[in-house]
Design a protein around this motif. Sequence first.
Motif, mmCIF file in Angstrom:
data_model
loop_
_atom_site.group_PDB
_atom_site.id
_atom_site.type_symbol
_atom_site.label_atom_id
_atom_site.label_comp_id
_atom_site.label_asym_id
_atom_site.label_seq_id
_atom_site.Cartn_x
_atom_site.Cartn_y
_atom_site.Cartn_z
ATOM 1 N N GLU A 80 33.611 38.180 94.058
ATOM 2 C CA GLU A 80 32.252 38.033 94.573
ATOM 3 C C GLU A 80 32.061 36.732 95.340
ATOM 4 O O GLU A 80 31.425 36.702 96.400
ATOM 5 C CB GLU A 80 31.253 38.116 93.410
ATOM 6 N N GLN A 81 32.620 35.626 94.789
ATOM 7 C CA GLN A 81 32.445 34.337 95.462
ATOM 8 C C GLN A 81 33.243 34.240 96.762
ATOM 9 O O GLN A 81 32.894 33.489 97.653
ATOM 10 C CB GLN A 81 32.872 33.182 94.546
ATOM 11 N N GLY A 82 34.367 34.976 96.812
ATOM 12 C CA GLY A 82 35.253 34.897 97.968
ATOM 13 C C GLY A 82 36.639 35.408 97.638
ATOM 14 O O GLY A 82 36.911 36.609 97.711
ATOM 15 N N TYR A 83 37.515 34.477 97.188
ATOM 16 C CA TYR A 83 38.902 34.858 96.918
ATOM 17 C C TYR A 83 39.428 34.106 95.693
ATOM 18 O O TYR A 83 39.037 32.964 95.426
ATOM 19 C CB TYR A 83 39.807 34.541 98.116
ATOM 20 N N PRO B 132 52.927 34.065 82.858
ATOM 21 C CA PRO B 132 51.829 33.276 82.290
ATOM 22 C C PRO B 132 51.629 31.884 82.882
ATOM 23 O O PRO B 132 50.563 31.300 82.708
ATOM 24 C CB PRO B 132 52.198 33.187 80.810
ATOM 25 N N PHE B 133 52.659 31.334 83.543
ATOM 26 C CA PHE B 133 52.538 29.957 84.022
ATOM 27 C C PHE B 133 52.272 29.929 85.524
ATOM 28 O O PHE B 133 53.011 30.543 86.302
ATOM 29 C CB PHE B 133 53.787 29.146 83.712
ATOM 30 N N GLY B 134 51.235 29.216 85.918
ATOM 31 C CA GLY B 134 50.956 29.114 87.339
ATOM 32 C C GLY B 134 49.642 28.408 87.619
ATOM 33 O O GLY B 134 48.998 27.854 86.728
ATOM 34 N N ALA B 135 49.260 28.438 88.889
ATOM 35 C CA ALA B 135 48.032 27.798 89.341
ATOM 36 C C ALA B 135 47.071 28.855 89.870
ATOM 37 O O ALA B 135 47.490 29.804 90.541
ATOM 38 C CB ALA B 135 48.331 26.773 90.433
ATOM 39 N N THR B 136 45.796 28.683 89.560
ATOM 40 C CA THR B 136 44.754 29.597 90.031
ATOM 41 C C THR B 136 43.727 28.808 90.835
ATOM 42 O O THR B 136 43.250 27.761 90.385
ATOM 43 C CB THR B 136 44.055 30.295 88.851
ATOM 44 N N VAL B 137 43.413 29.323 92.023
ATOM 45 C CA VAL B 137 42.452 28.658 92.908
ATOM 46 C C VAL B 137 41.380 29.664 93.311
ATOM 47 O O VAL B 137 41.702 30.774 93.741
ATOM 48 C CB VAL B 137 43.133 28.097 94.169
ATOM 49 N N VAL B 138 40.119 29.280 93.167
ATOM 50 C CA VAL B 138 38.995 30.112 93.602
ATOM 51 C C VAL B 138 38.396 29.472 94.856
ATOM 52 O O VAL B 138 38.097 28.264 94.869
ATOM 53 C CB VAL B 138 37.926 30.242 92.502
ATOM 54 N N LEU B 139 38.236 30.264 95.910
ATOM 55 C CA LEU B 139 37.714 29.782 97.179
ATOM 56 C C LEU B 139 36.516 30.625 97.602
ATOM 57 O O LEU B 139 36.406 31.800 97.220
ATOM 58 C CB LEU B 139 38.780 29.850 98.287
ATOM 59 N N ASP B 140 35.616 30.036 98.401
ATOM 60 C CA ASP B 140 34.523 30.833 98.943
ATOM 61 C C ASP B 140 35.006 31.594 100.176
ATOM 62 O O ASP B 140 36.179 31.499 100.556
ATOM 63 C CB ASP B 140 33.298 29.962 99.239
ATOM 64 N N LYS B 141 34.112 32.313 100.827
ATOM 65 C CA LYS B 141 34.518 33.166 101.939
ATOM 66 C C LYS B 141 34.891 32.379 103.189
ATOM 67 O O LYS B 141 35.470 32.931 104.125
ATOM 68 C CB LYS B 141 33.409 34.176 102.238
ATOM 69 N N ASP B 142 34.571 31.079 103.184
ATOM 70 C CA ASP B 142 34.977 30.204 104.286
ATOM 71 C C ASP B 142 36.222 29.397 103.927
ATOM 72 O O ASP B 142 36.563 28.435 104.612
ATOM 73 C CB ASP B 142 33.830 29.262 104.658
ATOM 74 N N PHE B 143 36.866 29.771 102.787
ATOM 75 C CA PHE B 143 38.103 29.147 102.311
ATOM 76 C C PHE B 143 37.918 27.707 101.840
ATOM 77 O O PHE B 143 38.858 26.911 101.847
ATOM 78 C CB PHE B 143 39.213 29.216 103.379
#
Length: 304
Positions: free
Chosen positions: A264-267, A283-294
């Motif tokens: 909903e927020q973007g990606y 299970p191991f890693g990085a998670t990034v949440v971005l808006d629709k303008d990245f």
Amino acid sequence: MDTLTHVALGLGLAGLAHIDPVVANNPEVATAVMACTLIAQQAPDSDLVLRIGGNALYTREHRGTSHSLPAIPLWTFLTAGIVHWFNPEAPFLTLLLWSFIGVFVHILSDVFNSYGTKALWPVHKKWIHLHVIPIFDPFLFATHVITLILWKAGNLPPAPLFMGLYLIIVGYYAWRCLERADVSRKLEKSDTIIPTFSWTIWNVIRKREDGSYQLGEWRNGELEWQMKVANDHHPAIEASKTTREVSALLHFSIYSCATVQEIEQGYRVRWSDVRFRFKYRLPFGATVVLDKDFNIIKSKISWG
């Protein structure tokens, strides 16, 4: 290697130190040497304090310079000096020797698993991981625990007891190296083979020309592919690389793969280290949440 096994190694090396008559004939020196081996087995992992600066900093630096060539004399003299301060009657050179052995064994043992270390920094700046022993090896831990129980409960002489233990362990490492080499000959040269808790099962990573990974299992002489992980191609992935978390993961691992999910927020971009697999999960890693303008909304690096 895990903390509990390092504690067991510290106690085991204290038992082995009884091959030195100075240690065997003086209980106070033996106690001081045990303090040295226990501290020395934990000292390189004191970079745990980097967690104060966040998981990204910890992931980037853990087992880095704290496990390097300059770190060996640093931890050795620091450990021996501290113990000698509280036990001035103990010969400093004896404390120095067993502190060195404790530090060296810690760093060497960490090289043999898949997490690896920068053991040869600054001569060699890349991570070294031999993929021979899992991060927690039940055999190593159990043999130490059994030997320590025999020493204390059975009142057995420690010198021959622990000499026998470490001869067995050297043989175990040699056997595991030969087993891995044998499996490697039966697979493609570029395949990465990862140890598991089982002696007859190895995880296999095969990187394809398109950047995707095939993940499988070598079990009892046969290879079975279990999943494929492909890199998505999306602007959100490039944008996610600007975060400390993704930068740390890419610095630490050459086995990373990124996927994108629209939310909903973007990606949501998920970077996974394919070396660490539990069944069909990474299970191991990085998670990034971005808006629709990245633009970055939030990011983290973790297990789970």
